[in-house]
Design a protein around this motif. Structure first.
Motif, PDB file in Angstrom:
ATOM      1  N   TYR A  46      52.289  -0.276 -21.895  1.00 58.02           N
ATOM      2  CA  TYR A  46      52.153  -1.422 -22.780  1.00 58.02           C
ATOM      3  C   TYR A  46      53.026  -2.561 -22.270  1.00 58.02           C
ATOM      4  N   PRO A  47      52.462  -3.770 -22.136  1.00 57.03           N
ATOM      5  CA  PRO A  47      53.285  -4.898 -21.700  1.00 57.03           C
ATOM      6  C   PRO A  47      54.276  -5.298 -22.793  1.00 57.03           C
ATOM      7  N   VAL A  48      55.461  -5.690 -22.350  1.00 60.31           N
ATOM      8  CA  VAL A  48      56.527  -6.122 -23.264  1.00 60.31           C
ATOM      9  C   VAL A  48      56.956  -7.522 -22.849  1.00 60.31           C
ATOM     10  N   TYR A  49      57.039  -8.423 -23.825  1.00 55.36           N
ATOM     11  CA  TYR A  49      57.423  -9.809 -23.579  1.00 55.36           C
ATOM     12  C   TYR A  49      58.692 -10.116 -24.366  1.00 55.36           C
ATOM     13  N   PHE A  50      59.597 -10.864 -23.738  1.00 56.15           N
ATOM     14  CA  PHE A  50      60.842 -11.253 -24.371  1.00 56.15           C
ATOM     15  C   PHE A  50      60.858 -12.763 -24.556  1.00 56.15           C
ATOM     16  N   GLY A  51      61.317 -13.221 -25.707  1.00 57.52           N
ATOM     17  CA  GLY A  51      61.438 -14.649 -25.967  1.00 57.52           C
ATOM     18  C   GLY A  51      62.903 -15.027 -26.097  1.00 57.52           C
ATOM     19  N   TYR A  52      63.239 -16.192 -25.560  1.00 59.76           N
ATOM     20  CA  TYR A  52      64.621 -16.667 -25.591  1.00 59.76           C
ATOM     21  C   TYR A  52      64.687 -18.030 -26.254  1.00 59.76           C
ATOM     22  N   ASP A  53      65.771 -18.293 -26.956  1.00 59.24           N
ATOM     23  CA  ASP A  53      65.944 -19.594 -27.588  1.00 59.24           C
ATOM     24  C   ASP A  53      66.514 -20.595 -26.590  1.00 59.24           C
ATOM     25  N   LYS A  54      66.789 -21.802 -27.051  1.00 58.31           N
ATOM     26  CA  LYS A  54      67.250 -22.872 -26.156  1.00 58.31           C
ATOM     27  C   LYS A  54      68.604 -22.568 -25.522  1.00 58.31           C
ATOM     28  N   ASP A  55      69.383 -21.634 -26.124  1.00 58.70           N
ATOM     29  CA  ASP A  55      70.676 -21.248 -25.567  1.00 58.70           C
ATOM     30  C   ASP A  55      70.592 -19.978 -24.724  1.00 58.70           C
ATOM     31  N   ASN A  56      69.364 -19.559 -24.423  1.00 53.27           N
ATOM     32  CA  ASN A  56      69.091 -18.382 -23.602  1.00 53.27           C
ATOM     33  C   ASN A  56      69.492 -17.067 -24.279  1.00 53.27           C
ATOM     34  N   ASN A  57      69.482 -17.059 -25.621  1.00 52.53           N
ATOM     35  CA  ASN A  57      69.731 -15.836 -26.367  1.00 52.53           C
ATOM     36  C   ASN A  57      68.395 -15.179 -26.686  1.00 52.53           C
ATOM     37  N   LEU A  58      68.338 -13.880 -26.539  1.00 51.33           N
ATOM     38  CA  LEU A  58      67.122 -13.149 -26.881  1.00 51.33           C
ATOM     39  C   LEU A  58      66.835 -13.321 -28.368  1.00 51.33           C
ATOM     40  N   CYS A  59      65.616 -13.733 -28.702  1.00 49.79           N
ATOM     41  CA  CYS A  59      65.294 -13.949 -30.112  1.00 49.79           C
ATOM     42  C   CYS A  59      63.954 -13.343 -30.509  1.00 49.79           C
ATOM     43  N   ASP A  60      63.214 -12.762 -29.540  1.00 50.76           N
ATOM     44  CA  ASP A  60      61.911 -12.194 -29.871  1.00 50.76           C
ATOM     45  C   ASP A  60      61.549 -11.127 -28.850  1.00 50.76           C
ATOM     46  N   VAL A  61      60.951 -10.046 -29.322  1.00 49.43           N
ATOM     47  CA  VAL A  61      60.411  -9.004 -28.455  1.00 49.43           C
ATOM     48  C   VAL A  61      59.007  -8.705 -28.956  1.00 49.43           C
ATOM     49  N   VAL A  62      58.030  -8.763 -28.070  1.00 49.47           N
ATOM     50  CA  VAL A  62      56.638  -8.497 -28.430  1.00 49.47           C
ATOM     51  C   VAL A  62      56.143  -7.344 -27.548  1.00 49.47           C
ATOM     52  N   ILE A  63      55.616  -6.305 -28.183  1.00 48.60           N
ATOM     53  CA  ILE A  63      55.014  -5.186 -27.470  1.00 48.60           C
ATOM     54  C   ILE A  63      53.532  -5.216 -27.773  1.00 48.60           C
ATOM     55  N   GLU A  64      52.726  -5.371 -26.743  1.00 46.78           N
ATOM     56  CA  GLU A  64      51.287  -5.536 -26.925  1.00 46.78           C
ATOM     57  C   GLU A  64      50.600  -4.161 -26.869  1.00 46.78           C
ATOM     58  N   TYR A  65      50.430  -3.541 -28.046  1.00 49.97           N
ATOM     59  CA  TYR A  65      49.781  -2.234 -28.118  1.00 49.97           C
ATOM     60  C   TYR A  65      48.259  -2.353 -28.017  1.00 49.97           C
ATOM     61  N   ILE A  66      47.713  -3.414 -28.564  1.00 50.67           N
ATOM     62  CA  ILE A  66      46.284  -3.620 -28.544  1.00 50.67           C
ATOM     63  C   ILE A  66      46.004  -5.006 -28.005  1.00 50.67           C
ATOM     64  N   TYR A  67      45.195  -5.104 -26.948  1.00 50.70           N
ATOM     65  CA  TYR A  67      44.869  -6.397 -26.366  1.00 50.70           C
ATOM     66  C   TYR A  67      43.877  -7.112 -27.294  1.00 50.70           C
ATOM     67  N   LEU A  68      44.226  -8.305 -27.722  1.00 50.29           N
ATOM     68  CA  LEU A  68      43.395  -9.057 -28.655  1.00 50.29           C
ATOM     69  C   LEU A  68      42.641 -10.186 -27.982  1.00 50.29           C
ATOM     70  N   GLY A  69      42.754 -10.310 -26.677  1.00 47.63           N
ATOM     71  CA  GLY A  69      41.993 -11.316 -25.947  1.00 47.63           C
ATOM     72  C   GLY A  69      42.732 -12.560 -25.805  1.00 47.63           C
TER      73      GLY A  69
END
Length: 60
Positions: free
Chosen positions: A37-60
């Motif tokens: 499963y692909p995993v995506y990380f999101g960072y805020d303007k100060d380069n702090n981790l603020c989001d993690v998305v795990i794509e279990y089902i591809y929605l297109g």
């Protein structure tokens, strides 16, 4: 065991408390080892981790 209506017999998830800290992280059983499963990380303007998305089902 705490949520039998929402978990399989072997369990699906836990909110793991990191020893010697006040931090925790959800751990999720996604299946039985038959996929990736692909995993995506999101960072805020100060380069702090603020989001993690795990794509279990591809929605297109």
């Amino acid at each position: 065991m705490e949520n039998p209506l929402y978990q399989r017999e072997g369990g699906d998830w836990i909110n793991f408390r990191i020893p010697n800290t006040d931090l925790s992280i959800p751990m999720i059983q996604s299946g039985f080892g038959d996929g990736v499963y692909p995993v995506y990380f999101g960072y805020d303007k100060d380069n702090n981790l603020c989001d993690v998305v795990i794509e279990y089902i591809y929605l297109g």
